[in-house]
Design a protein around this motif. Structure first.
Motif, PDB file in Angstrom:
ATOM      1  N   MET A 321       0.844  -1.191   0.000  1.00 31.56           N
ATOM      2  CA  MET A 321       0.000   0.000   0.000  1.00 31.56           C
ATOM      3  C   MET A 321       0.885   1.248   0.000  1.00 31.56           C
ATOM      4  O   MET A 321       1.849   1.328   0.756  1.00 31.56           O
ATOM      5  N   PRO A 322       0.604   2.240  -0.867  1.00 30.00           N
ATOM      6  CA  PRO A 322       1.366   3.501  -0.799  1.00 30.00           C
ATOM      7  C   PRO A 322       1.223   4.150   0.570  1.00 30.00           C
ATOM      8  O   PRO A 322       0.275   3.886   1.311  1.00 30.00           O
ATOM      9  N   GLU A 323       2.167   5.015   0.910  1.00 33.37           N
ATOM     10  CA  GLU A 323       2.131   5.679   2.207  1.00 33.37           C
ATOM     11  C   GLU A 323       0.896   6.569   2.321  1.00 33.37           C
ATOM     12  O   GLU A 323       0.575   7.328   1.414  1.00 33.37           O
ATOM     13  N   ILE A 324       0.217   6.459   3.457  1.00 35.26           N
ATOM     14  CA  ILE A 324      -1.015   7.213   3.712  1.00 35.26           C
ATOM     15  C   ILE A 324      -0.833   8.038   4.975  1.00 35.26           C
ATOM     16  O   ILE A 324      -0.305   7.551   5.983  1.00 35.26           O
ATOM     17  N   THR A 325      -1.253   9.294   4.927  1.00 32.26           N
ATOM     18  CA  THR A 325      -1.182  10.176   6.092  1.00 32.26           C
ATOM     19  C   THR A 325      -2.533  10.854   6.296  1.00 32.26           C
ATOM     20  O   THR A 325      -3.399  10.822   5.419  1.00 32.26           O
ATOM     21  N   ASP A 326      -2.680  11.486   7.468  1.00 27.69           N
ATOM     22  CA  ASP A 326      -3.825  12.368   7.635  1.00 27.69           C
ATOM     23  C   ASP A 326      -3.462  13.724   7.036  1.00 27.69           C
ATOM     24  O   ASP A 326      -2.357  13.914   6.517  1.00 27.69           O
ATOM     25  N   PRO A 342     -11.673   1.609   5.449  1.00 29.56           N
ATOM     26  CA  PRO A 342     -11.920   3.024   5.155  1.00 29.56           C
ATOM     27  C   PRO A 342     -11.595   3.338   3.702  1.00 29.56           C
ATOM     28  O   PRO A 342     -10.664   2.771   3.119  1.00 29.56           O
ATOM     29  N   LEU A 343     -12.350   4.236   3.114  1.00 28.24           N
ATOM     30  CA  LEU A 343     -12.158   4.578   1.710  1.00 28.24           C
ATOM     31  C   LEU A 343     -10.851   5.346   1.513  1.00 28.24           C
ATOM     32  O   LEU A 343     -10.611   6.367   2.148  1.00 28.24           O
ATOM     33  N   VAL A 344     -10.011   4.814   0.634  1.00 29.37           N
ATOM     34  CA  VAL A 344      -8.810   5.503   0.178  1.00 29.37           C
ATOM     35  C   VAL A 344      -8.673   5.205  -1.313  1.00 29.37           C
ATOM     36  O   VAL A 344      -8.467   4.057  -1.712  1.00 29.37           O
ATOM     37  N   VAL A 364      -9.001   2.422  -6.601  1.00 26.35           N
ATOM     38  CA  VAL A 364      -9.462   2.275  -5.219  1.00 26.35           C
ATOM     39  C   VAL A 364      -8.464   1.385  -4.481  1.00 26.35           C
ATOM     40  O   VAL A 364      -8.269   0.227  -4.853  1.00 26.35           O
ATOM     41  N   PHE A 365      -7.830   1.917  -3.454  1.00 23.38           N
ATOM     42  CA  PHE A 365      -6.845   1.149  -2.690  1.00 23.38           C
ATOM     43  C   PHE A 365      -7.463   0.494  -1.459  1.00 23.38           C
ATOM     44  O   PHE A 365      -7.005  -0.551  -1.011  1.00 23.38           O
ATOM     45  N   SER A 366      -8.483   1.123  -0.892  1.00 22.08           N
ATOM     46  CA  SER A 366      -9.159   0.556   0.271  1.00 22.08           C
ATOM     47  C   SER A 366     -10.603   1.018   0.259  1.00 22.08           C
ATOM     48  O   SER A 366     -10.935   2.073  -0.294  1.00 22.08           O
ATOM     49  N   ARG A 438     -13.275  11.047   7.718  1.00 29.46           N
ATOM     50  CA  ARG A 438     -11.874  10.695   7.980  1.00 29.46           C
ATOM     51  C   ARG A 438     -11.025  11.036   6.760  1.00 29.46           C
ATOM     52  O   ARG A 438     -10.630  10.156   5.996  1.00 29.46           O
ATOM     53  N   PRO A 439     -10.728  12.311   6.552  1.00 30.73           N
ATOM     54  CA  PRO A 439      -9.936  12.698   5.376  1.00 30.73           C
ATOM     55  C   PRO A 439      -8.515  12.136   5.460  1.00 30.73           C
ATOM     56  O   PRO A 439      -7.863  12.209   6.504  1.00 30.73           O
ATOM     57  N   LEU A 440      -8.052  11.584   4.345  1.00 33.66           N
ATOM     58  CA  LEU A 440      -6.712  11.006   4.277  1.00 33.66           C
ATOM     59  C   LEU A 440      -6.005  11.521   3.028  1.00 33.66           C
ATOM     60  O   LEU A 440      -6.625  12.077   2.121  1.00 33.66           O
ATOM     61  N   LEU A 441      -4.698  11.302   3.004  1.00 29.52           N
ATOM     62  CA  LEU A 441      -3.895  11.776   1.877  1.00 29.52           C
ATOM     63  C   LEU A 441      -2.852  10.737   1.534  1.00 29.52           C
ATOM     64  O   LEU A 441      -2.121  10.261   2.416  1.00 29.52           O
ATOM     65  N   MET A 442      -2.800  10.360   0.261  1.00 26.40           N
ATOM     66  CA  MET A 442      -1.791   9.411  -0.200  1.00 26.40           C
ATOM     67  C   MET A 442      -0.588  10.176  -0.734  1.00 26.40           C
ATOM     68  O   MET A 442      -0.730  11.202  -1.408  1.00 26.40           O
TER      69      MET A 442
END
Length: 735
Positions: A321-326, A342-344, A364-366, A438-442
């Motif tokens: 999985m690519p690196e994911i941050t908030d 969770p949607l990523v 779609v990764f997740s 739950r906003p996330l950033l790849m």
């Protein structure tokens, strides 16, 4: 993960014709055929394979995609969908120019496994789409023409995949071409791509016609001579050829095996069970350390390739999985490829449709993406290229699976899948889609810098009115494009990847957005400075019968060292210039320096000293002394030579060792100073040099030509230096 059934000893074979239509399609897809109105679907990540096709233009990537679509009954025959358009080259530019310039996805289903084939452009100018394909895929299929070989870009991408450990396979296409030479193509792959490249099949060619393939592990002949695929024993005439290649294949598999005893047994002559070899082969392919080679021609090899993709390549579950941050940049761990998670998701490509509007190709990764849901859009760190950062909520429209110009509706996009999303009006390529709560950033993938500047202007007033909006849409679609509105040269500059990239952008402006533009000569932002010290007077005295203007100032000007900027020195004594008007003189000098005194370029590296002047109790004013300061600077320019300064950049050119001499010689011919070289990895050298910007406006094109597509460079501004007199006189004459 299992390896292709056709490689397994005693495996049952599907002897049905690969081009049979409805019945074959229904059987291969389990009912989820890719007809124009129906989209292949998947509910589980382990039933998905995302494969990117990599290779130079003309290698046969698009043809191979269409061959696989036809073999599964997704389309009726290669090259056509129902409306007569080609499957991948659906963009209006691609149709006119007869070349792929976009990332295109072609979904199909084989033996219950959904395959998303990502067809990438074969031109270095469109490497942004190619990198997007690598980001969206879990494995790579390198396509090499048996008639044309391997280019530098393909080699560079192989090395890039090696660095990230992406599983790969090689397909040698066009084995039925009149100039095809499978043995030479195979040898080239093994030489360029390195260790671990070995064929699984050998083509059987008689009088230029491909009769079938020989499986090296099963030692079976798969006959295509009648159009149907059948199995039989190979003739004795192939025994030597089989043993030679089979021995290399087995040795390669054993070297990658975790069982160290296999090599000893093999060297001692003990037979190795085919099942054991296949299991070790599976693990090596999954690790990205062994690279099987297949081959295809017209009506040959599609079955074997589909088996490799579905049972040999990893599913999204096996891809890191690519690196994911908030949104604050804090790493978020524990997210995996799970439809219930969770949607990523990530926008890997953005296009515009004249009827539908903006369409976003999303991996779609997740989690699971559904129509009409509201998502948070985050990203994407390319503000320097005209792409604004996003932190907003958007409601998506319908979900589709694209195939050519067809957008076939699908109910959802589960983790691991790739779908097209409509009505994301703000999201751009590289943005992350996540849950509103739950906003996330790849972490975005590496995007090459556009290094070819092209100055344009609208052809008419009507075009000028529409140009800004049209360019905004192009920038949203293409993260490799940088838009610059240069305030110094007053030019609109498109920073592109190359000449082909430029042609496509201007074509889209004209045909898709109805905006005609023309190229103009690019102006490099020069500077001016004084070539010596002198004294000058600015006299602004006007008496008109009423309130007049009265300001006289005496200045001394002198040049400063490069990078010295501007200094203003006040040496007024006795109040000959009132204190309130001294800043006015400086303001007028600065204004004239911005406009220049000779060729209209800003003046730099100057010290101006105000040492004397006169004022009037009634007629002196702020504006009067500003004008006097400007006049004094102009007079100084008539007394001493003024120099034009050109920007000098530091170039870092990464090139194959074979081209180092040519690159260094070329840089010297551009008035450059080569600073040195250093080896980078194996077979590549970094050349550093200082070169004037005037000499490298088209270097992106020239370097690619010199290095056969293998060279890259970066540029960094260093300083301004005097322009040679012969060039300065030409610039002055044209201003």
């Amino acid at each position: 993960m299992r390896f292709p059934l056709a490689l397994r000893a005693g495996a049952a074979l599907d002897n049905e014709p690969t081009t049979r239509e409805a019945d074959v399609a229904e059987r291969n897809t389990g009912g989820a055929v890719g007809a124009a109105g129906r989209a292949p679907t998947a509910d589980r990540a382990d039933a998905i394979r995302n494969v990117v096709l990599v290779g130079h233009s003309g290698a046969g990537k698009t043809t191979l995609v269409e061959q696989l679509l036809a073999a599964t009954g997704t389309i009726q025959r290669p090259g056509r969908v129902e409306d007569g358009n080609t499957v991948s080259d659906f963009d209006e530019v691609e149709v006119r120019q007869q070349r792929s310039v976009n990332l295109a996805v072609a979904p199909l289903v084989h033996n219950g496994i959904k395959i998303n084939l990502l067809d990438t452009p074969g031109y270095a100018d469109f490497v942004g789409d190619l990198r997007a394909g690598l980001r969206a895929a879990d494995a790579a299929l390198f396509v090499v023409s048996a008639a044309e070989g391997i280019d530098g870009l393909t080699q560079m991408l192989w090395e890039e995949c090696s660095r990230v450990g992406m599983p790969r396979a090689v397909v040698i296409t066009k084995i039925d071409h009149q100039r095809a030479n499978f043995d030479e193509a195979l040898a080239s792959c093994q030489d360029v791509f390195g260790d671990g490249v070995a064929p699984l099949y050998l083509p059987v060619i008689t009088n230029g016609h491909v009769n079938g393939l020989i499986g090296l592990l099963t030692q079976k002949f798969y006959n295509y001579a009648t159009g149907d695929r059948s199995e039989k024993e190979p003739g004795a005439e192939y025994e030597t050829q089989i043993e030679e290649h089979r021995g290399v294949l087995i040795e390669g598999i054993i070297q990658e095996s975790e069982d160290e005893s296999l090599m000893e047994r093999y060297l001692e002559g003990d037979p190795i069970d085919t099942k054991v070899l296949i299991e070790d082969l599976e693990k090596a392919v999954a690790r990205g350390s062994f690279y099987p080679v297949l081959c295809t021609g017209i009506g040959v090899g599609a079955h074997e390739l589909l088996e490799l993709v579905t049972q040999g390549f990893p599913s999204p579950l096996e891809h890191p999985m690519p690196e994911i941050t908030d949104l604050s940049g804090k790493p978020v761990n524990g997210i995996v490829c799970d439809p219930e998670g969770p949607l990523v998701a990530e926008v890997v490509k953005t296009t515009s449709d004249p009827y539908v509007g903006r369409i976003s190709l999303v991996r779609v990764f997740s989690g699971t993406l559904r129509p009409d849901m509201t998502v948070h859009v985050s990203g994407h760190g390319l503000a320097d290229r005209g792409h604004e950062d996003h932190d907003l909520d958007e409601r998506i429209g319908t979900l589709t699976c694209p195939l050519g110009k067809h957008q076939r509706a699908c109910a959802k996009g589960v983790a691991g899948d790739i779908v097209a999303v409509a009505k994301l009006s703000r999201a751009e390529t590289g943005d992350t889609l996540s849950e509103v709560e739950r906003p996330l950033l790849m972490t975005s993938w590496e995007m090459p810098d556009p290094l070819l500047p092209v100055a344009i202007r609208a052809r008419s007033k009507a075009d000028e009115d529409k140009l800004s909006q049209a360019l905004g849409r192009l920038v949203a679609e293409d993260p490799t494009l940088r838009l610059e509105n240069n305030a110094e040269t007053r030019q609109l500059v498109l920073w592109c990847m190359g000449e082909a990239h430029t042609d496509v952008l201007l074509d889209r402006l004209a045909k898709r957005h109805g905006v005609e533009v023309e190229r103009i000569e690019l102006r490099v932002p020069l500077r001016e400075t004084f070539g010596g010290r002198c004294q000058a007077m600015g006299r602004n005295v006007k008496q008109t019968g009423g309130h007049g203007q009265y300001a006289i100032c005496h200045l001394e000007v002198e040049p400063l060292p490069s990078g010295g900027g501007f200094e203003f020195v006040d040496k007024i004594v006795g109040g000959v210039v009132p204190r309130q008007f001294i800043p006015s003189v400086e303001k007028g000098v600065r204004a004239q320096m911005e406009r220049g005194v000779v060729a209209g370029y800003p003046m730099v590296d100057v010290r101006v000293t105000l040492y004397d002047g006169k004022a009037h109790s009634v007629d002196s004013s702020d504006m009067a002394f500003q004008i006097a300061g400007q006049l004094a600077l102009k007079e100084a320019a008539s007394k001493v030579p003024t120099l034009l300064l050109e920007p000098v950049d530091e170039l870092a050119v990464l090139v194959a060792d074979d081209y180092v001499g040519s690159v260094m010689s070329d840089l010297s011919s551009r008035r450059g100073r080569v600073l040195g070289t250093e080896p980078v990895g194996t077979g590549r050298t970094l050349v550093k040099a200082e070169v004037p910007e005037l000499e490298i406006t088209r270097y992106a094109i020239d370097l690619r030509s010199m290095s056969h597509g293998t060279g890259t460079f970066q540029r960094t501004f260093l300083r301004y230096e005097p322009l040679p007199p012969n060039l300065a006189s030409k610039v002055t004459a044209t201003e």
